[in-house]
Design an enzyme around this catalytic site. Structure first.
Site, PDB file in Angstrom:
ATOM      1  N   GLY A  72       6.932  18.470  41.229  1.00 38.72           N
ATOM      2  CA  GLY A  72       8.201  17.940  41.720  1.00 38.72           C
ATOM      3  C   GLY A  72       9.329  18.954  41.629  1.00 38.72           C
ATOM      4  O   GLY A  72      10.159  19.060  42.545  1.00 38.72           O
ATOM      5  N   THR A  73       9.371  19.702  40.560  1.00 38.55           N
ATOM      6  CA  THR A  73      10.447  20.683  40.379  1.00 38.55           C
ATOM      7  C   THR A  73      10.420  21.725  41.492  1.00 38.55           C
ATOM      8  O   THR A  73      11.444  22.034  42.106  1.00 38.55           O
ATOM      9  CB  THR A  73      10.309  21.366  38.999  1.00 38.55           C
ATOM     10  N   GLN A 180       9.160   9.376  41.342  1.00 41.57           N
ATOM     11  CA  GLN A 180       8.952   8.131  40.598  1.00 41.57           C
ATOM     12  C   GLN A 180       8.402   7.015  41.480  1.00 41.57           C
ATOM     13  O   GLN A 180       7.746   6.106  40.990  1.00 41.57           O
ATOM     14  CB  GLN A 180      10.272   7.660  39.963  1.00 41.57           C
ATOM     15  N   HIS A 202       1.500  14.012  38.479  1.00 42.51           N
ATOM     16  CA  HIS A 202       1.297  13.601  37.082  1.00 42.51           C
ATOM     17  C   HIS A 202       2.027  12.316  36.689  1.00 42.51           C
ATOM     18  O   HIS A 202       1.864  11.826  35.575  1.00 42.51           O
ATOM     19  CB  HIS A 202       1.617  14.754  36.117  1.00 42.51           C
ATOM     20  N   THR A 238      -2.912  31.165  46.432  1.00 44.60           N
ATOM     21  CA  THR A 238      -4.184  30.444  46.545  1.00 44.60           C
ATOM     22  C   THR A 238      -4.013  29.011  46.048  1.00 44.60           C
ATOM     23  O   THR A 238      -3.497  28.789  44.959  1.00 44.60           O
ATOM     24  CB  THR A 238      -5.265  31.175  45.715  1.00 44.60           C
ATOM     25  N   CYS A 322      13.421  15.427  30.002  1.00 45.71           N
ATOM     26  CA  CYS A 322      13.902  16.793  30.138  1.00 45.71           C
ATOM     27  C   CYS A 322      15.188  17.026  29.377  1.00 45.71           C
ATOM     28  O   CYS A 322      15.505  18.124  29.003  1.00 45.71           O
ATOM     29  CB  CYS A 322      14.144  17.112  31.607  1.00 45.71           C
TER      30      CYS A 322
HETATM   31  C1  LIG Z   1       9.111  14.121  36.992  1.00 52.92           C
HETATM   32  C2  LIG Z   1      10.152  14.224  38.030  1.00 52.92           C
HETATM   33  C3  LIG Z   1      10.456  15.460  38.624  1.00 52.92           C
HETATM   34  C4  LIG Z   1       9.815  16.751  38.187  1.00 52.92           C
HETATM   35  O1  LIG Z   1       8.471  16.822  38.568  1.00 52.92           O
HETATM   36  P1  LIG Z   1       7.466  17.861  37.863  1.00 52.92           P
HETATM   37  O2  LIG Z   1       6.191  17.657  38.622  1.00 52.92           O
HETATM   38  O3  LIG Z   1       7.370  17.447  36.438  1.00 52.92           O
HETATM   39  O4  LIG Z   1       8.033  19.217  38.045  1.00 52.92           O
HETATM   40  C5  LIG Z   1      11.420  15.475  39.613  1.00 52.92           C
HETATM   41  N1  LIG Z   1      12.053  14.350  39.992  1.00 52.92           N
HETATM   42  C6  LIG Z   1      11.782  13.156  39.438  1.00 52.92           C
HETATM   43  C7  LIG Z   1      12.512  11.943  39.911  1.00 52.92           C
HETATM   44  C8  LIG Z   1      10.833  13.053  38.437  1.00 52.92           C
HETATM   45  O5  LIG Z   1      10.587  11.871  37.886  1.00 52.92           O
END
Ligand SMILES: *Cc1c(COP(=O)(O)O)cnc(C)c1O
Length: 385
Positions: A72-73, A180, A202, A238, A322
């Site tokens: 997500g990041t 989410q 995850h 990759t 975080c």
């Molecule tokens: C967990 C989360 C992220 C970050 O995702 P990662 O896969 O941990 O980098 C970004 N935005 C939201 C809303 C999240 O819940």
């Protein structure tokens, strides 16, 4: 004492056994590089394209490319920075909200240093972005609107359809962070006019370090990573084939039944916790994410409560995982109007499909007992009453 009640699925989830099972062959027998021409490479390429198809179907992606990323990041950074730099001739203004995930907010702060201008929309007491405010904030030089779909701290589900309509009417790209909500709240990229969508694995019982960004065909976005031209030239490197196969399996496994089960447990948790005096629910009652509960208990520290519950085998959170290592009050709770001392008395519990009613009953017993004990020794206790 019952142990290991995990109520922190908003932070991460365990990898489902079925997911592990489908991933395993891609570490050993099927280890090929998806860019290779030989049959081992083609086998990996087939796994990638099958996974892309499975995940795309979940959000009715017809005119979008799904670019696999490290999570997500990365997807959020790619959406913001990629669109900003590819469209800076058109304009340098971006609109987001005050309740985004840190990776969106910090990417925006960085963009400000590069000469972009960011508007951070306020939200109401329940965390909803004001649509009139959004319309007014769009300017001639606005290139992108990025609004989180479901809030990771307080569970507010933003009105994507309405936001998408506003953006498409005004000719501005619309990105949403759906980490989410993906598989928990229906998403339709076409009907909701979503140009870019961030998802990850995850949070839905898949492996960590895998995610994706859907990018509508024709949307101009510069890659963050340059190299061999993987992922339509938008994300070189990759591909993490085993992780991607696991991500697709995880997406496929989440069912409506799970969502309903989580919503029932969430409601039970909310009802029970609000029986405690001087407490309230943060976030909305309607349009709330199925697994999220977030409470303020006045006169105590959320951190002490989380530690106390952990000693009883229950995993909860003081808010966003975080930011739990800083002492700053949560920016989301501040944005909905909580005072710093109220933020500090807040905890988030996020249920999962593996939780049971019995676990929630036990959690409520522990919670009531812990709040009572902590208030007895609290220095902020109500005076004289
Ligand atoms: C967990 C989360 C992220 C970050 O995702 P990662 O896969 O941990 O980098 C970004 N935005 C939201 C809303 C999240 O819940």
């Amino acid at each position: 004492m019952r142990n290991n009640i995990y109520l922190d699925t908003a932070a991460t989830t365990r990898v489902d056994q079925e997911v592990v099972k489908v991933m395993m062959p891609y570490f050993t027998d099927k280890f090929g590089n998806a860019s290779s021409l030989h049959s081992s490479g083609r086998e990996a390429e087939k796994a990638l394209s099958d996974s892309r198809k499975t995940i795309s179907e979940k959000v009715n992606a017809k005119n979008h490319r799904l670019v696999f990323t490290s999570g997500g990041t990365e997807s959020n950074n790619f959406a913001l920075k990629g669109v900003a730099f590819a469209n800076r001739e058109k304009g340098k203004h971006i609109i987001t909200s005050r309740v985004e995930h840190d990776c969106v907010l910090n990417a925006c702060k960085w963009l400000e240093k590069q000469g972009f201008e960011i508007t951070y929309l306020p939200v109401d007491r329940e965390g909803f972005v004001d649509l009139n405010g959004l319309e007014k904030a769009i300017r001639k030089d606005t290139i992108l609107v990025s609004i989180i779909h479901a809030n990771n701290e307080i569970g507010t589900i933003e009105p994507l359809t309405e936001i998408g309509k506003i953006c498409s009417d005004r000719g501005v790209y619309f990105h949403t962070d759906a980490c989410q909500s993906f598989t928990k709240v229906p998403i339709n990229l076409e009907k909701q006019n979503i140009d870019l969508l961030t998802i990850n694995s995850h949070k839905i019982y898949g492996p960590k370090g895998v995610g994706g960004l859907f990018v509508r065909q024709g949307v101009r976005a510069d890659p963050l990573l340059h190299g061999g031209g993987h992922e339509f030239g938008l994300r070189s490197g990759t591909e993490n084939v085993s992780g991607i196969v696991g991500f697709a399996k995880a997406a496929e496994m989440m069912k409506e039944d799970h969502v309903e089960h989580m919503a029932r447990l969430r409601d039970m948790l909310i009802k029970g916790a609000l029986e405690i005096e001087d407490s309230w629910l943060n976030g909305p009652t309607k349009d709330r994410l199925c697994n999220n509960a977030n409470f303020t208990f006045r006169f105590i520290e959320g951190e002490s409560l989380v530690v106390h519950m952990d000693m009883k085998g229950i995993a909860a959170s003081t808010g966003s995982a975080c930011s739990s290592n800083t002492l700053e009050p949560s920016h989301v709770l501040s944005a909905i109007g909580l005072k710093p001392e109220e933020s500090h008395g807040s905890i988030r519990m996020s249920v999962g499909r593996e939780n049971t009613k019995g676990e929630i009953e036990y959690t409520l017993e522990v919670l009531k007992d812990a709040v009572e004990k902590l208030r007895k020794i609290s220095p902020f206790k109500r005076q004289g009453g």
